[in-house]
Design a protein around this motif. Structure first.
Motif, PDB file in Angstrom:
ATOM      1  N   ASP B  88     -18.749 -83.538   9.191  1.00 26.20           N
ATOM      2  CA  ASP B  88     -20.090 -84.007   9.544  1.00 26.20           C
ATOM      3  C   ASP B  88     -20.092 -85.518   9.717  1.00 26.20           C
ATOM      4  OD1 ASP B  88     -22.041 -81.704   7.465  1.00 26.20           O
ATOM      5  OD2 ASP B  88     -21.184 -81.503   9.476  1.00 26.20           O
ATOM      6  N   LYS B  89     -19.491 -86.189   8.756  1.00 26.03           N
ATOM      7  CA  LYS B  89     -19.487 -87.651   8.801  1.00 26.03           C
ATOM      8  C   LYS B  89     -18.700 -88.157  10.001  1.00 26.03           C
ATOM      9  CE  LYS B  89     -18.300 -91.736   6.233  1.00 26.03           C
ATOM     10  NZ  LYS B  89     -17.688 -92.252   5.019  1.00 26.03           N
ATOM     11  N   ASP B  92     -20.874 -87.813  12.977  1.00 26.92           N
ATOM     12  CA  ASP B  92     -21.932 -88.840  12.950  1.00 26.92           C
ATOM     13  C   ASP B  92     -21.401 -90.161  13.485  1.00 26.92           C
ATOM     14  OD1 ASP B  92     -23.498 -87.951   9.744  1.00 26.92           O
ATOM     15  OD2 ASP B  92     -23.732 -87.133  11.768  1.00 26.92           O
ATOM     16  N   LEU B 169     -31.191 -89.962  17.864  1.00 27.45           N
ATOM     17  CA  LEU B 169     -30.131 -90.067  16.842  1.00 27.45           C
ATOM     18  C   LEU B 169     -30.179 -91.487  16.301  1.00 27.45           C
ATOM     19  CD1 LEU B 169     -28.701 -87.401  16.877  1.00 27.45           C
ATOM     20  CD2 LEU B 169     -26.744 -88.475  17.931  1.00 27.45           C
ATOM     21  N   ILE B 171     -28.718 -92.483  13.023  1.00 22.75           N
ATOM     22  CA  ILE B 171     -27.940 -92.576  11.784  1.00 22.75           C
ATOM     23  C   ILE B 171     -27.428 -93.996  11.626  1.00 22.75           C
ATOM     24  CG2 ILE B 171     -25.884 -91.724  10.587  1.00 22.75           C
ATOM     25  CD1 ILE B 171     -26.323 -89.144  12.392  1.00 22.75           C
ATOM     26  N   THR B 259     -21.999 -94.070   6.179  1.00 23.29           N
ATOM     27  CA  THR B 259     -23.185 -93.816   6.992  1.00 23.29           C
ATOM     28  C   THR B 259     -24.333 -93.610   6.009  1.00 23.29           C
ATOM     29  OG1 THR B 259     -22.646 -91.472   6.987  1.00 23.29           O
ATOM     30  CG2 THR B 259     -21.992 -92.720   8.923  1.00 23.29           C
ATOM     31  N   SER B 265     -33.247 -89.720  10.372  1.00 23.96           N
ATOM     32  CA  SER B 265     -33.770 -89.057  11.566  1.00 23.96           C
ATOM     33  C   SER B 265     -35.277 -89.179  11.638  1.00 23.96           C
ATOM     34  CB  SER B 265     -33.370 -87.594  11.578  1.00 23.96           C
ATOM     35  OG  SER B 265     -34.253 -86.860  10.774  1.00 23.96           O
ATOM     36  N   ARG B 326     -27.040 -83.943   2.167  1.00 17.04           N
ATOM     37  CA  ARG B 326     -27.265 -84.151   3.606  1.00 17.04           C
ATOM     38  C   ARG B 326     -28.652 -83.603   3.982  1.00 17.04           C
ATOM     39  NH1 ARG B 326     -24.037 -85.583   7.805  1.00 17.04           N
ATOM     40  NH2 ARG B 326     -24.735 -84.964   9.871  1.00 17.04           N
ATOM     41  N   LEU B 330     -30.277 -82.844   9.637  1.00 18.84           N
ATOM     42  CA  LEU B 330     -29.029 -83.320  10.211  1.00 18.84           C
ATOM     43  C   LEU B 330     -27.901 -82.311  10.062  1.00 18.84           C
ATOM     44  CD1 LEU B 330     -29.200 -87.038   9.127  1.00 18.84           C
ATOM     45  CD2 LEU B 330     -29.422 -86.146  11.411  1.00 18.84           C
TER      46      LEU B 330
END
Lengths: 343, 379
Positions: B88-89, B92, B169, B171, B259, B265, B326, B330
């Protein structure tokens, strides 16, 4: 000098399209309507003078064949002699609604027949000309719809050929400013519509039961995303940040402004006072005063004001009143309409 | 929108992925030969001819969900494994980096220079593998063939298509916050100074002409920025000075990779719109996706090479914590392809689908290395 007024919140952020703000001024009802494209939907909202939002509505692009939901390219109010229609263009077709967006009165599906596999198919560029509504196509064609005074009996009356690349914007002479091209010129030619495309080419037309192509003004390697027409003068904003003004009937270049550092995304006009607004991806909005020089009658431009909208890639900008003393701006990824008014 | 956008999106995101993986491999002190193998495997899968053929076909962009599935597959093209939180990271960081690059491109056509910057760096990773180098060069040729002749208008459409893909987006990325290219609200800084796009003049001049085309007046105005003309145009050749720095490796020094999730979001309504895409469309997209991934020749690990797990966070605890906290909006939903097998009647498609493996199930062992890995997963 302008100051920031209260912003109007949007349900969805504005998409990175050009001319992504339409404003319908209704001074009699003390209301202003705003239209912004988010992506597969467009948002309409009405606000009171201080920017207080009153009502909002979301319109969707009509579905059709394809993998992903269709995207809207533009939303625009068309003011006709007896009615106001809201027009929405997308990758599937053209939708026309009553001005509050409540009822769809007409749907025209795009015919992708001629498009090659690599061409994107869409409609873009909307303007009212008398009792016609003109809409541009990816192919360069411009569809002319005949609009009755009321009801849904809208008919496609003509298809104009003049462009080879996708239409970006269409502008028509505002009703009050309808003048002949120049006092000394042939009075038969009345340039009252201009169409622009991705190659930067401009076509100047005379409206009528059959539209007539009067002049072609060639591009120079960059798109012309936005165009306006005022008293026989074409104002065009280009992808290299320039604004150029031409005599509509002859195509002669009269003014060239190195106005912005990035592509221009919107132009607007306050026709009563001859003010022009230019907005670009460089975060700036500039306001210009147009006039005719006493000797020679050439169009002249003077810079009035520049406004920086920090960290915002502007995608739409419009005057909010006929005197050009207030304007509104939309930006990519921004879920609000920014408002400015002069002090 | 433009049907020529997918190759640019894929190659640039892939490039960013490689920058990040390279940095993490070094930070985690993975032995040089293992690290090189991972990068080589991923790059050779990315530039596989059959895969590139599918990629370059004119087509609309995939949804974020579908694209994420492709990168999941790609990241696991070698002996390296990533947990969900790390994947996921990684995604991102990749997406925010390319969003930044597209937004800041001076001209729409400059996105091609950004792509070439990524390809140049990728070639640096595989200098000792002539076969893969050749594959990358071939892709370069294909890019030049297809994009070299596109007009400014077509590039503008591509840019708009990419920006619509990245819409909403926000982030926050540490390295961007530190370098002051991103604000604390997640929006990128758009400077009003610096070099202009190639072909744009310094704003501030109004020139008036008469009927004969002679300049009759020249007036300056205050435009508010502080720009300078571009020194030269970046090169679109196989080798050359790209001039533009966007798309070069910003992780080459040991930079922080955090992040920030909270408040990341906005427009929740807009986000959920994406995840409730109607089913009939999902099936069509699945077909395209299957064709695309079907073209990926994932090498099964051969020999006793043991796999290892890469962590995008500094510690395992951090990784666990990230998975738990999380924000729901997202969540990247990876398409569960096997679950929809019953909808497919096409034999060929079913065959390709059969080759897919669901990420969280232990892999069928093909070698000693895999056995070891499977055992490790069950610990």
């Amino acid at each position: 000098m302008f100051r920031r007024e209260r912003s109007i919140p949007l349900r969805g952020s504005a998409a990175a399209l050009c001319n992504n703000l339409s404003v319908l001024q209704l001074p009699v009802r003390n209301l202003t309507h705003f239209g912004v494209v988010h992506g597969p939907s467009a948002q309409l909202l009405s606000a009171a003078p201080e920017g207080v939002p009153l009502a909002q509505r979301q319109l969707q692009a009509k579905e059709g064949a394809g993998v992903s939901p269709p995207l809207i390219t533009q939303v625009h109010w068309c003011v006709l002699p007896f009615r106001v229609l809201l027009v929405l263009t997308s990758h599937r077709g053209i939708q026309m609604y009553e001005s509050d967006g409540s009822v769809m009165v007409y749907w025209h599906a795009l015919d992708a027949g001629d498009a090659s596999l690599v061409q994107a198919v869409f409609a873009r560029g909307i303007a009212a000309s008398g009792h016609f509504i003109c809409v541009g196509m990816w192919s360069g064609r411009v569809l002319v719809f005949d609009i009755p005074a009321k009801g849904p009996n809208i008919v496609l009356s003509e298809e104009l050929a003049g462009h080879q690349t996708p239409i970006t914007d269409i502008a028509t002479e505002p009703a009050q400013g309808q003048l002949d091209c120049k006092p000394l010129e042939n009075r038969d030619c009345v340039a009252d519509m201009v169409t622009a495309d991705d190659s930067g080419l401009l076509c100047v037309w005379q409206s009528g039961p059959e539209f007539k192509l009067l002049t072609r003004i060639p591009g120079f390697g960059v798109p012309c995303p936005s165009v306006q027409l005022w008293q026989g003068t074409v104002a065009a904003g280009y992808g290299n940040g320039q604004v150029r003004l031409y005599e509509a009937s002859t195509g002669t270049l009269h003014v060239q402004i190195d106005a912005h550092a990035r592509a221009i995304c919107a132009l607007d006009l306050a026709p009563e006072v001859g003010k022009l607004l230019s907005a670009a991806e460089d975060t700036f909005v500039h306001i210009w005063q147009l006039s005719r020089s006493p000797e020679g009658g050439y169009i002249e431009v003077e810079h009035c004001h520049g406004e920086c909208v920090p960290d915002t890639q502007v995608c739409g900008a419009r005057f909010c009143d006929p005197s050009g003393s207030s304007f509104a701006v939309t930006g990519y990824d921004l879920a609000e309409i920014l408002r400015f008014s002069s002090m | 929108m433009s049907v020529r956008t997918l190759p640019l999106l894929f190659l640039n995101l892939g490039g960013e992925m490689l920058y990040i993986l390279d940095q993490r491999l070094r930070a985690q002190n993975i032995p040089g030969d293992k690290a090189r193998k991972v990068l080589n495997d991923i790059i050779s899968t990315m530039f596989n001819r059959k895969f590139m053929e599918e990629l370059f076909k004119p087509q609309e962009l995939y949804s974020k969900k579908a694209l994420r599935t492709v990168y999941d597959r790609l990241a696991h093209a070698s002996i390296m494994r990533l947990n969900q939180a790390s994947m996921d990271k990684l995604y991102d960081l990749m997406t925010m980096a390319f969003k930044y690059q597209v937004l800041l491109c001076p001209r729409p056509k400059d996105v091609l220079l950004v792509t070439f910057n990524h390809l140049d760096a990728i070639k640096g990773f595989i200098q000792d593998s002539p076969t893969i180098l050749h594959q990358v060069d071939e892709t370069f040729q294909q890019l030049t063939e297809i994009y070299g002749g596109l007009s400014a208008g077509e590039f503008q459409l591509i840019r708009q298509t990419l920006l619509i893909f990245f819409q909403d987006l926000h982030i926050r990325v540490s390295i961007f916050l530190k370098d002051k290219v991103q604000n604390s609200n997640g929006r990128f800084v758009l400077p009003v100074s610096g070099p202009l796009p190639w072909g744009t003049k310094v704003p501030g001049l109004v020139r008036t002409f008469n009927n004969k085309g002679e300049e009759v007046r020249k007036v300056e105005f205050k435009h508010g920025g502080s720009y300078v003309a571009a020194p030269k145009e970046g090169s679109f050749e196989l080798y050359g000075d790209r001039v533009l720095k966007l798309g070069t490796n910003m992780y080459s020094v040991n930079r922080p990779m955090e992040t920030h999730m909270s408040g990341a979001s906005e427009n929740l309504a807009a986000q959920t719109q994406e995840s409730i895409a109607p089913n009939p469309l999902a099936k069509e997209e699945l077909n395209l996706l299957a064709r695309l991934i079907g073209g990926m020749e994932i090498k099964k690990p051969s020999g006793p090479e043991p796999g290892f797990r890469l962590n995008l966070f500094t510690t395992d605890e951090e990784e666990e914590q990230a998975a738990l906290t999380r924000p729901e909006e997202l969540f990247y939903e990876v398409i569960n392809i096997q679950a929809t097998q019953d909808q497919q009647t096409n034999e060929e498609l079913a065959r390709i689908m059969g080759e897919f493996e669901i990420l969280d199930q232990p892999r069928r062992s093909a070698s000693k290395g895999d056995d070891l890995l499977a055992m490790m997963d069950e610990l």
